[in-house]
Scaffold this active site. Structure first.
Site, PDB file in Angstrom:
ATOM      1  N   ASP A  67       0.814  -1.213   0.000  1.00 36.84           N
ATOM      2  CA  ASP A  67       0.000   0.000   0.000  1.00 36.84           C
ATOM      3  C   ASP A  67       0.847   1.263   0.000  1.00 36.84           C
ATOM      4  O   ASP A  67       2.071   1.216   0.210  1.00 36.84           O
ATOM      5  CB  ASP A  67      -0.962   0.005   1.203  1.00 36.84           C
ATOM      6  CG  ASP A  67      -0.316  -0.538   2.481  1.00 36.84           C
ATOM      7  OD1 ASP A  67       0.932  -0.543   2.557  1.00 36.84           O
ATOM      8  OD2 ASP A  67      -1.054  -0.948   3.385  1.00 36.84           O
ATOM      9  N   ASN A 136      -7.462  -3.122  14.258  1.00 40.04           N
ATOM     10  CA  ASN A 136      -8.862  -3.410  13.912  1.00 40.04           C
ATOM     11  C   ASN A 136      -8.961  -4.598  12.952  1.00 40.04           C
ATOM     12  O   ASN A 136     -10.000  -4.827  12.351  1.00 40.04           O
ATOM     13  CB  ASN A 136      -9.522  -2.170  13.297  1.00 40.04           C
ATOM     14  CG  ASN A 136      -8.832  -1.726  12.014  1.00 40.04           C
ATOM     15  OD1 ASN A 136      -7.882  -2.363  11.564  1.00 40.04           O
ATOM     16  ND2 ASN A 136      -9.299  -0.643  11.418  1.00 40.04           N
ATOM     17  N   HIS A 138      -7.214  -5.019  10.153  1.00 43.36           N
ATOM     18  CA  HIS A 138      -6.963  -4.772   8.724  1.00 43.36           C
ATOM     19  C   HIS A 138      -5.668  -5.439   8.260  1.00 43.36           C
ATOM     20  O   HIS A 138      -4.744  -5.663   9.041  1.00 43.36           O
ATOM     21  CB  HIS A 138      -6.998  -3.271   8.388  1.00 43.36           C
ATOM     22  CG  HIS A 138      -5.841  -2.462   8.859  1.00 43.36           C
ATOM     23  ND1 HIS A 138      -5.958  -1.175   9.311  1.00 43.36           N
ATOM     24  CD2 HIS A 138      -4.509  -2.739   8.942  1.00 43.36           C
ATOM     25  CE1 HIS A 138      -4.777  -0.698   9.639  1.00 43.36           C
ATOM     26  NE2 HIS A 138      -3.875  -1.628   9.425  1.00 43.36           N
ATOM     27  N   GLU A 143      -9.591  -2.060   5.280  1.00 43.91           N
ATOM     28  CA  GLU A 143     -10.230  -1.772   6.565  1.00 43.91           C
ATOM     29  C   GLU A 143     -11.494  -2.622   6.708  1.00 43.91           C
ATOM     30  O   GLU A 143     -12.022  -3.123   5.713  1.00 43.91           O
ATOM     31  CB  GLU A 143     -10.608  -0.286   6.613  1.00 43.91           C
ATOM     32  CG  GLU A 143      -9.414   0.669   6.501  1.00 43.91           C
ATOM     33  CD  GLU A 143      -8.632   0.791   7.802  1.00 43.91           C
ATOM     34  OE1 GLU A 143      -8.608  -0.159   8.601  1.00 43.91           O
ATOM     35  OE2 GLU A 143      -8.028   1.861   8.008  1.00 43.91           O
TER      36      GLU A 143
HETATM   37  C1  F6R Z   1       1.473  -1.535   6.158  1.00 47.24           C
HETATM   38  C2  F6R Z   1       0.162  -2.165   6.226  1.00 47.24           C
HETATM   39  C3  F6R Z   1      -0.636  -2.201   7.479  1.00 47.24           C
HETATM   40  C4  F6R Z   1       0.183  -2.537   8.724  1.00 47.24           C
HETATM   41  C5  F6R Z   1      -0.700  -2.532   9.962  1.00 47.24           C
HETATM   42  C6  F6R Z   1       0.082  -2.771  11.228  1.00 47.24           C
HETATM   43  O1  F6R Z   1       2.003  -1.648   4.855  1.00 47.24           O
HETATM   44  O2  F6R Z   1      -0.274  -2.637   5.233  1.00 47.24           O
HETATM   45  O3  F6R Z   1      -1.653  -3.165   7.337  1.00 47.24           O
HETATM   46  O4  F6R Z   1       0.790  -3.768   8.564  1.00 47.24           O
HETATM   47  O5  F6R Z   1      -1.347  -1.300  10.070  1.00 47.24           O
HETATM   48  O6  F6R Z   1       0.917  -1.679  11.451  1.00 47.24           O
HETATM   49  P1  F6R Z   1       2.069  -1.733  12.548  1.00 47.24           P
HETATM   50  O7  F6R Z   1       2.998  -2.797  12.113  1.00 47.24           O
HETATM   51  O8  F6R Z   1       2.711  -0.359  12.481  1.00 47.24           O
HETATM   52  O9  F6R Z   1       1.407  -2.006  13.833  1.00 47.24           O
END
Ligand code: F6R
Length: 241
Positions: A67, A136, A138, A143
Site C-alpha cells: 500500500d 482493527n 486490517h 479496513e
Molecule cells: C502496512 C500495512 C498495514 C500494517 C498494519 C500494522 O504496509 O499494510 O496493514 O501492517 O497497520 O501496522 P504496525 O505494524 O505499524 O502495527
C-alpha cells in the site's frame, strides 16, 4: 494457519527474516510482497544484517508493496516508498527498477489502482507476502468493510488507523485520509503468506483473525481460507488465544 509462538519482538523479527531468507535462497528471482509499519521493521533490520554478512543476495528479487498513502509523493518523508528505502532498499542489492509500490502521487484513483494491478500481473504474482495486522484486523489498508475487495483500490482510512498512524506526522491533520491498497483477492493469490504480530494491543485482533468467523468486518480473518499462512506472533500478541 500455522502459528509460531515466539518470546518477543526480537525473536519474531529473526524468525520472519529466516522465512524470507529461505524464500530468497530457494528462488532467487522470487517476488516478495512487502509491508511497512512497526511490525516488519525488525525483520528488515535482520535481513540487512544478514545481507551485510554476505548471506543473502537480493539482486534478482522483485518487490511489490501492499500500500501507499494517496497524496504523498514517493520522496515524502512519511511515504511508504521512503519507509522501504530507509529500512531495506537502500541497504541491500535489490534492483530499484524492480521495486514497486502504488503511486501515491497519482490523483486519479482508478488509474493508480489499475496501473498497480497491471504491475502485479506483469511480475507474475507474489511468491511470499509479508503482512502486519492492524489493531482493527486490517491487512494492507483493507479496513473493516461489508465486502472483501478483490483488487487494488482506494480506501478511506478509519479513525482508528488514522489515530495509529498519527505518531509519524507532526500534526493530526497531516495524516493522509486515503490510501491505495492491494485488494484482499490479490493478497490471497500470494503463494505463501507470512504475518508478523507483536504486542498486547494486537491480541484481540489476532484472536478474531485466527479463531473468529471469516468476515469482511475483520479483514484478516480471510487468511483462514489461504492454504499456506504462517503467523509469527509474540507472547503478548497471543495472550488471548
Ligand atoms: C502496512 C500495512 C498495514 C500494517 C498494519 C500494522 O504496509 O499494510 O496493514 O501492517 O497497520 O501496522 P504496525 O505494524 O505499524 O502495527
Amino acid at each position: 494457519m500455522k502459528i509460531l509462538r515466539v518470546k518477543d519482538y526480537r525473536e519474531m523479527s529473526r524468525t520472519a527474516a529466516n522465512i524470507i531468507s529461505a524464500q530468497v535462497i530457494l528462488k532467487p528471482e522470487c517476488v516478495l510482497g512487502l509491508a511497512t509499519g512497526s511490525s516488519p521493521e525488525g525483520t528488515y533490520r535482520q535481513l540487512v544484517e544478514w545481507y551485510g554478512k554476505g548471506d543473502l543476495d537480493f539482486s534478482r528479487v522483485t518487490t511489490v508493496n501492499l500500500d501507499e498513502y494517496k497524496g504523498l509523493t514517493a520522496d515524502h518523508e512519511q511515504s511508504y516508498a521512503r519507509f522501504m528505502h530507509r529500512h531495506l532498499f537502500d541497504h541491500v542489492n535489490v534492483d530499484p527498477a524492480r521495486t514497486f509500490l502504488p503511486d501515491g502521487s497519482e490523483p486519479d484513483s482508478e488509474r493508480a489502482c489499475a496501473d498497480y494491478d497491471a504491475v502485479i500481473e506483469r511480475v507474475g504474482g507474489v511468491d511470499l507476502q509479508l503482512l502486519g495486522l492492524g489493531r482493527n484486523g486490517h491487512i494492507g489498508f483493507n479496513e473493516p468493510d461489508s465486502a472483501f475487495a478483490p483488487r487494488t483500490h482506494c480506501v478511506r482510512l478509519t479513525a482508528s488507523t488514522i489515530e495509529a498512524n498519527r505518531r509519524f506526522f507532526e500534526r493530526a491533520e497531516d495524516v493522509p485520509r486515503e490510501a491505495y491498497t492491494m485488494g484482499i483477492g490479490t493478497i490471497l493469490r500470494a503463494k505463501k503468506i507470512l504475518v508478523v504480530v507483536s504486542g498486547e494491543d494486537k491480541a484481540e485482533a489476532l484472536r478474531a483473525v485466527c479463531r473468529g468467523p471469516v468476515t469482511p468486518s475483520m479483514p484478516g480473518s480471510i487468511l483462514q481460507f489461504h492454504p499456506d499462512v504462517t503467523i509469527v506472533a509474540d507472547e503478548a500478541a497471543l495472550s488471548r488465544l
